[in-house]
Design a protein around this motif. Structure first.
Motif, PDB file in Angstrom:
ATOM      1  N   SER A 187      -6.348  11.033  -9.342  1.00  0.00           N
ATOM      2  CA  SER A 187      -5.174  10.298  -8.870  1.00  0.00           C
ATOM      3  C   SER A 187      -3.893  11.064  -9.203  1.00  0.00           C
ATOM      4  O   SER A 187      -3.802  11.714 -10.248  1.00  0.00           O
TER       5      SER A 187
ATOM      6  N   GLU B 277      -2.297   3.644  -3.922  1.00  0.00           N
ATOM      7  CA  GLU B 277      -2.167   2.483  -4.786  1.00  0.00           C
ATOM      8  C   GLU B 277      -2.101   1.199  -3.965  1.00  0.00           C
ATOM      9  O   GLU B 277      -1.518   1.168  -2.884  1.00  0.00           O
ATOM     10  N   TYR B 278      -2.709   0.143  -4.494  1.00  0.00           N
ATOM     11  CA  TYR B 278      -2.538  -1.195  -3.941  1.00  0.00           C
ATOM     12  C   TYR B 278      -1.772  -1.985  -4.985  1.00  0.00           C
ATOM     13  O   TYR B 278      -2.279  -2.252  -6.073  1.00  0.00           O
ATOM     14  N   VAL B 279      -0.535  -2.333  -4.668  1.00  0.00           N
ATOM     15  CA  VAL B 279       0.408  -2.811  -5.677  1.00  0.00           C
ATOM     16  C   VAL B 279       0.377  -4.326  -5.799  1.00  0.00           C
ATOM     17  O   VAL B 279       0.403  -5.039  -4.803  1.00  0.00           O
TER      18      VAL B 279
ATOM     19  N   SER C  66       1.663   9.666  -2.466  1.00  0.00           N
ATOM     20  CA  SER C  66       0.432   9.524  -3.233  1.00  0.00           C
ATOM     21  C   SER C  66      -0.712  10.337  -2.634  1.00  0.00           C
ATOM     22  O   SER C  66      -1.860   9.957  -2.711  1.00  0.00           O
TER      23      SER C  66
ATOM     24  N   GLN D 229      -7.022   3.022 -12.663  1.00  0.00           N
ATOM     25  CA  GLN D 229      -7.284   4.451 -12.494  1.00  0.00           C
ATOM     26  C   GLN D 229      -6.168   5.264 -13.155  1.00  0.00           C
ATOM     27  O   GLN D 229      -4.981   4.992 -12.961  1.00  0.00           O
TER      28      GLN D 229
ATOM     29  N   ARG E 199       0.839  -1.187   0.000  1.00  0.00           N
ATOM     30  CA  ARG E 199       0.000   0.000   0.000  1.00  0.00           C
ATOM     31  C   ARG E 199       0.875   1.239   0.000  1.00  0.00           C
ATOM     32  O   ARG E 199       1.883   1.312   0.708  1.00  0.00           O
TER      33      ARG E 199
ATOM     34  N   HIS F 161      -0.985   5.888 -13.829  1.00  0.00           N
ATOM     35  CA  HIS F 161      -1.802   4.675 -13.862  1.00  0.00           C
ATOM     36  C   HIS F 161      -1.612   3.879 -12.584  1.00  0.00           C
ATOM     37  O   HIS F 161      -0.480   3.635 -12.169  1.00  0.00           O
ATOM     38  N   TYR F 162      -2.712   3.496 -11.972  1.00  0.00           N
ATOM     39  CA  TYR F 162      -2.724   2.535 -10.883  1.00  0.00           C
ATOM     40  C   TYR F 162      -3.577   1.350 -11.336  1.00  0.00           C
ATOM     41  O   TYR F 162      -4.751   1.513 -11.677  1.00  0.00           O
ATOM     42  N   SER F 163      -2.998   0.147 -11.315  1.00  0.00           N
ATOM     43  CA  SER F 163      -3.771  -1.041 -11.658  1.00  0.00           C
ATOM     44  C   SER F 163      -4.924  -1.222 -10.683  1.00  0.00           C
ATOM     45  O   SER F 163      -6.037  -1.583 -11.071  1.00  0.00           O
ATOM     46  N   SER F 164      -4.657  -0.993  -9.397  1.00  0.00           N
ATOM     47  CA  SER F 164      -5.716  -0.998  -8.387  1.00  0.00           C
ATOM     48  C   SER F 164      -5.383   0.059  -7.348  1.00  0.00           C
ATOM     49  O   SER F 164      -4.221   0.246  -6.982  1.00  0.00           O
ATOM     50  N   SER F 165      -6.411   0.742  -6.887  1.00  0.00           N
ATOM     51  CA  SER F 165      -6.213   1.835  -5.928  1.00  0.00           C
ATOM     52  C   SER F 165      -7.471   2.013  -5.107  1.00  0.00           C
ATOM     53  O   SER F 165      -8.545   1.503  -5.450  1.00  0.00           O
TER      54      SER F 165
END
Length: 398
Positions: A353, A51-53, A33, A328, A7, A357-361
């Motif tokens: 954001s 972001e959740y990586v 972030s 996002q 995170r 680009h965040y794959s998941s956030s």
């Protein structure tokens, strides 16, 4: 596939929130972030998230495991053909795949993200090229270039796995030519264990691999049984070489040549998309909208997450409003509103954001003492993102 969640979060009112997060077991990370917020009416008191990586580190199967899979597939195909239970391939160009996941009993607008596509650059290590000429894939020192699509569940992957909330379904009709089950499914690091998987041959002779399924969830149908498009094959899990629940999907044409279901300018394997309706490269959307009494807690793998969801509040209680996104982009603005029971706006703000680009956030907004004087009744938390509006209702009472 291996997924390592991390995170990157930020929040306002630092000292007070640090104490609160510490008491909840949530570790606040770097403030890089920090979400950009523009409020127009009664701004939230605090904010956080980020972001959740998900990172890819290892091959899905060892070379010997792959050889064993193919040996079993070919042996079973020969036996089924000899018994007259499997027709010769047709002349169709390739099967047309529907989306291979399905929500099971959850009302959320979304439930997944994509961490990796097929790697089309044959060099290694660190030479990456996906179908769209981007770098959303991986390779390894051993010479493995990623051979499939990694679709992970988000948010709360372990909760979704434990309660069978996301099913793996057949993308196209076909015949089961191999299956494996009984393998441990809560892996969190590199290992040499095998996965639980189903392998389906289509009428054109192509074969789809559905891997990393939850232990015990694999369809009871035996080798030689037919499945229809959309039929449940199992539940998304973390069996085999994996560090989080996800589906690894591979497809091969009738000659056994690897194909990429996604078509784009850098797809060097096949000329056409396999999808009935190919999703965009950045499939931006809201996956979940919640209200709660505290931020969600994401513990160490493989412990189930604590969403801290709640929809009934008393006057003056803290309320956290959280939105979970996939893909996002910083060019997309979210518009938020909190609406009273009488239809008037209690609060409104916008947010974009900070990253390309965040794959998941996920982002949360809170009041430590929400609406101390009401009014009571059913309220609405709304977010409009990428042309779609989503609503979460909650109640407030004295």
């Amino acid at each position: 596939m291996s997924l390592i969640p991390a995170r990157r979060s930020a929040a306002s009112s630092p000292l007070r929130l640090l104490c609160l997060l510490s008491s909840l077991g949530v570790a606040p990370l770097a403030a890089a972030s920090e979400p950009e917020l523009t409020a127009t009416v009664n701004p939230p008191e605090g904010k956080g998230g980020g972001e959740y990586v998900h990172r890819e580190l290892y091959e899905h199967l060892t070379e010997s495991q792959r050889e064993e899979v193919w040996a079993n597939i070919h042996r079973n195909i020969r036996a089924l053909e000899a018994e007259g239970r499997l027709a010769p391939p047709t002349t169709l160009a390739n099967a047309s795949l529907a989306w291979p996941l399905r929500a099971n009993g959850i009302p959320d607008p979304g439930y997944h993200g994509i961490s990796n596509f097929v790697d089309h650059n044959p060099s290694y290590t660190g030479f990456i090229r996906d179908f769209n000429c981007g770098t959303r894939s991986y390779d390894t020192l051993s010479g493995y270039n990623h051979t499939g699509i990694d679709i992970y569940t988000w948010p709360f992957s372990w909760q979704k796995m434990d309660f069978n909330q996301v099913q793996v379904v057949a993308g196209a009709p076909g015949t089961i030519v191999y299956r494996s089950d009984g393998n441990y499914d809560r892996n969190c690091s590199f290992n040499s264990g095998n996965w639980n998987a189903v392998y389906v041959r289509h009428a054109d002779g192509s074969i789809a691999w559905y891997g990393h399924l939850k232990n015990g969830s694999v369809t009871a149908k035996a080798v030689g049984s037919t499945v229809v498009q959309g039929e449940v094959l199992g539940v998304v899990g973390s069996s085999g070489n994996s560090t989080g629940p996800h589906l690894h999907l591979e497809v091969y044409d009738s000659t056994g040549k690897l194909n990429d279901p996604f078509q784009g300018p850098c797809n060097t394997l096949n000329g056409n998309s396999w999808w009935l309706a190919q999703r965009p490269y950045y499939d931006s959307a809201v996956n979940k909208l919640t209200t709660g009494g505290a931020p969600a807690v994401f513990p160490t793998c493989p412990t189930r997450e604590t969403p801290n969801e709640k929809t009934a509040f008393r006057y003056g209680e803290p309320v956290y409003f959280t939105t979970y996104y996939r893909d996002q982009l910083n060019t997309q603005t979210s518009s938020y509103r909190i609406v009273r029971p009488n239809g008037t706006v209690f609060s409104s703000w916008t947010h974009a954001s900070p990253a390309a680009h965040y794959s998941s956030s996920y982002w949360y907004w809170y009041w430590s003492s929400f609406a101390p004087t009401g009014p009571s009744g059913t309220w609405r938390f709304e977010v409009t993102f990428n042309g779609q509006t989503h609503v979460k209702t909650f109640t407030l009472s004295p």
